[in-house]
Write an enzyme that holds these catalytic residues in place. Structure first.
Site, PDB file in Angstrom:
ATOM      1  N   CYS A  56       0.824  -1.211   0.000  1.00 53.74           N
ATOM      2  CA  CYS A  56       0.000   0.000   0.000  1.00 53.74           C
ATOM      3  C   CYS A  56       0.856   1.258   0.000  1.00 53.74           C
ATOM      4  O   CYS A  56       0.447   2.309  -0.496  1.00 53.74           O
ATOM      5  CB  CYS A  56      -0.937   0.004   1.198  1.00 53.74           C
ATOM      6  SG  CYS A  56      -0.092  -0.024   2.788  1.00 53.74           S
ATOM      7  N   HIS A 114      -1.164   0.325   8.009  1.00 50.64           N
ATOM      8  CA  HIS A 114      -1.732   0.481   6.683  1.00 50.64           C
ATOM      9  C   HIS A 114      -1.716   1.950   6.287  1.00 50.64           C
ATOM     10  O   HIS A 114      -2.080   2.826   7.059  1.00 50.64           O
ATOM     11  CB  HIS A 114      -3.166  -0.051   6.689  1.00 50.64           C
ATOM     12  CG  HIS A 114      -3.790  -0.121   5.333  1.00 50.64           C
ATOM     13  ND1 HIS A 114      -3.223  -0.813   4.287  1.00 50.64           N
ATOM     14  CD2 HIS A 114      -4.940   0.416   4.843  1.00 50.64           C
ATOM     15  CE1 HIS A 114      -3.997  -0.718   3.218  1.00 50.64           C
ATOM     16  NE2 HIS A 114      -5.039   0.038   3.535  1.00 50.64           N
ATOM     17  N   ASN A 130      -8.740   4.474   0.877  1.00 51.14           N
ATOM     18  CA  ASN A 130      -8.101   3.240   1.321  1.00 51.14           C
ATOM     19  C   ASN A 130      -7.707   2.413   0.091  1.00 51.14           C
ATOM     20  O   ASN A 130      -8.561   2.066  -0.722  1.00 51.14           O
ATOM     21  CB  ASN A 130      -9.088   2.444   2.191  1.00 51.14           C
ATOM     22  CG  ASN A 130      -8.530   1.109   2.645  1.00 51.14           C
ATOM     23  OD1 ASN A 130      -7.333   0.856   2.532  1.00 51.14           O
ATOM     24  ND2 ASN A 130      -9.400   0.251   3.161  1.00 51.14           N
TER      25      ASN A 130
END
Length: 644
Positions: free
Chosen positions: A70, A228, A253
């Site tokens: 990510c 994250h 996200n």
């Protein structure tokens, strides 16, 4: 299932083969469970009409697959805000599917250690059940994300080495710019983070790139308990029906699903405070995987914030503090070498032996300095969930580094007294980061810059960069006071270069092209007896792509630039046989004269970057520099990675 490349006549990358070697490096991440399940398909085998980008740019955002990268995908969003940067990373004019001349080959550019590095790949992508299993585009027929991810994985050595990393590192790799990261928690000594939002003007918010990370696990956001990373897509100032000003942030996200249960989620209490028309407009602009938070909630719930500096089409950084263009840029490479220039932090009496640089500021202005250590390209691939990230843990790959700056009168200052005084600017603490950044407003004059590692004797190569609104000149302090090594003083010089395929990658003396290798001049003026020259050659390549390297030293006859090195010319010193290692070195005694060093790979046409470090003994008495600090300098580190 897959058509053979031979039948199609399409490009097959021989350096990044479609097997487990491209997927895995050490099988230490959850990715190892995929062994035997992956097939490799070209885009036209995955869908009927593949394209690079969708017509609707809002569908071009990256969407994360089963790979924990990510941090890279958040940085990719920056490219969607700047056509200039997108064209830099993904050069235009490449032949696509269905076009005449399509060969199945794509190329990308990533900024690495001060230079743009080209990476070529074929377009075979890892799939499970005929669908890309790693990152892809929101639009299922667009493949820019998947191809960029593959090129970045090739640069690192495998897909597995993309598992967990820092957004700020990927931002720099995709832009050649600068990114800063702060903690938003009061317990960490980062006061800038507490006042960051008021300092970001509306224009800077529009063109800079902002990412955020949560370390702890807020209710309803399970994936965020794993460091994250998420992207800040939009900032919006709105007024409540009571007339109060509220700043809202739209967050995306990479997983592509909403993961927040605050006051501003769909149906949350926050929206009742706004005019229904305003609420409907903001909620209607929210895409899949996006949610809103207000500024207060953001600062309370999120732990880290990363800001990438905007870059103009003229290659200039724009300050996130003032909005000014930093139009003057310069960079210089250097090394910390044990026994010579690895003096450690200011707690050590050997601190003065660290590399030193002059910074001349012409008129005074805003200056941004950054110290970037080269380090392994795959800096965090062994970091596992659950490992400690406390302030005493040593980073397994990077050194803890810092940069300190003193204002001085050029060549007329007492080194010991200067280094014992308070710096006019610094990175405050040594941190296990790839890059540390110092922002300051400097008056006209001369400044002494000292990059250092926390541990004495810690070795590494680094890049020092300066971006400023005013004219500046950065240069190495040629005579660097070193630790005693057999008596006397040593002069240290580092030269960065590269072997370029078809040009300066001439290979060893076994090949007639040997003379094409880079020529690095060496002047020896002092011979006290015994070793008076030490030369170290370091190549900057991933562990699995190391070349066999070595070097030869030739005595100069005439002009160095015109000197022809042929098989008939014998070197006076050689560092052979060529070795498959990051670093090779030799110590020798050379009579006073002019010489030239030819660093080389064993085989011709092996491209790579290198640093050549030369230490020469000089006829001066060594200066003793013993510090007497009132208290130990507080050195802390903070490590966090975003991957899951």
């Amino acid at each position: 299932m897959e058509m053979t490349a031979e039948k199609e006549g399409l490009f097959v990358d021989p350096d990044f083969t479609v097997d487990d070697s491209a997927l895995f490096s050490d099988y230490t991440t959850p990715l190892s469970r995929l062994t035997g399940k992956v097939t490799w398909l070209r885009p036209q085998q995955i869908c009927r009409s593949p394209c690079l980008f969708p017509d609707d740019i809002t569908e071009a955002h990256p969407k994360q697959g089963i790979l924990g990268d990510c941090w890279l995908l958040c940085a990719c969003n920056m490219l969607l805000k700047s056509r200039y940067l997108l064209d830099q990373v993904m050069p235009p004019g490449q032949c696509l599917w269905g076009q005449r001349g399509y060969t199945g080959q794509f190329w990308f550019q990533f900024w690495r250690n001060g230079h743009w590095t080209e990476v070529r790949i074929d377009d075979r992508l890892p799939c499970i059940n005929n669908t890309p299993c790693f990152s892809h585009c929101n639009c299922p027929v667009a493949f820019w994300v998947a191809l960029l991810e593959k090129a970045y994985a090739k640069l690192h050595g495998s897909y597995e080495r993309l598992w967990a990393g820092q957004v700020c590192e990927a931002l720099v790799d995709l832009s050649g710019g600068v990114a800063e990261r702060w903690s938003l928690k009061k317990s960490v000594n980062t006061p800038v983070g507490q006042s960051l939002f008021p300092e970001l003007s509306e224009n800077i918010r529009k063109w800079s790139y902002v990412s955020c990370c949560v370390h702890e696990d807020p209710t309803g956001a399970s994936e965020q308990g794993q460091f994250h990373a998420l992207s800040v897509i939009e900032w919006k100032d709105v007024k409540t029906t009571a007339g109060e000003q509220v700043q809202l942030l739209r967050i995306r996200n990479p997983w592509g699903r909403r993961c927040w249960e605050g006051a501003w989620t769909e149906g949350g209490a926050g929206w009742t405070m706004l005019d229904p028309v305003c609420s409907a407009a903001l909620l209607g602009n929210t895409k899949e995987g996006e949610f809103w938070v207000d500024k207060r909630e953001f600062q309370q719930k999120f732990d880290d914030i990363t800001v990438g500096y905007p870059i103009s089409e003229d290659h200039h950084l724009q300050s996130i503090y003032t909005g000014s263009l930093l139009t003057h840029t310069q960079q210089i490479g250097g090394s910390w070498i044990k026994g010579f220039s690895a003096g450690g932090c200011r707690n050590n009496s050997s601190y003065s032996s660290n590399p030193k640089y002059w910074l001349k500021v012409q008129e005074g202005g805003e200056v941004l300095l950054s110290l970037l250590q080269h380090g392994p390209w795959s800096s965090m691939h062994n970091f596992q969930k659950g490992q400690s990230v406390d302030n005493t843990r040593q980073h397994p790959y990077y050194q803890a580094i810092a940069l300190h700056i003193w204002k001085v009168d050029k060549k007329r200052f007492n080194l010991t007294r200067t280094l014992n005084s308070t710096p006019c600017a610094s990175s405050l603490t040594h941190t296990y980061e790839r890059e540390v950044v110092v922002h300051a407003h400097l008056s006209a004059g001369f400044y002494l810059l000292v990059p250092s590692t926390f541990l004495q004797g810690a070795q590494g190569h680094f890049l020092l960069r300066v971006h400023a609104t005013c004219s500046t000149f950065l240069s190495a302090v040629k005579v660097s006071v070193q630790q005693e090594c057999g008596g006397g003083e040593w002069e240290l010089e580092s030269v960065s270069g590269c072997w370029t395929v078809g040009s300066t990658a001439g290979g060893s003396r076994n090949f007639p092209s040997h003379g094409k290798n880079p020529h690095v001049p060496l002047i020896v003026t002092y011979d006290p007896g015994g070793t008076n020259v030490k030369v170290t050659l370091c190549q900057h390549s991933p562990e699995n792509t190391l070349h066999a390297i070595g070097f030869h030293i030739y005595k100069v006859s005439g002009d160095v630039e015109c000197m022809v090195i042929s098989g008939m010319v014998c070197p006076v010193v050689s560092c052979v046989p060529h070795a498959h290692s990051h670093e090779v070195s030799v110590q020798c005694r050379l009579p006073p004269a002019g010489y030239v060093i030819l660093p080389s790979t064993y085989q011709p046409d092996c491209g790579a970057e290198y640093t050549l470090t030369i230490a020469r003994k000089i006829p001066r008495k060594a200066i003793s520099c013993q510090e007497h600090l009132g208290q130990a300098v507080q050195e802390t580190s903070h490590v966090s990675v975003m991957g899951l």
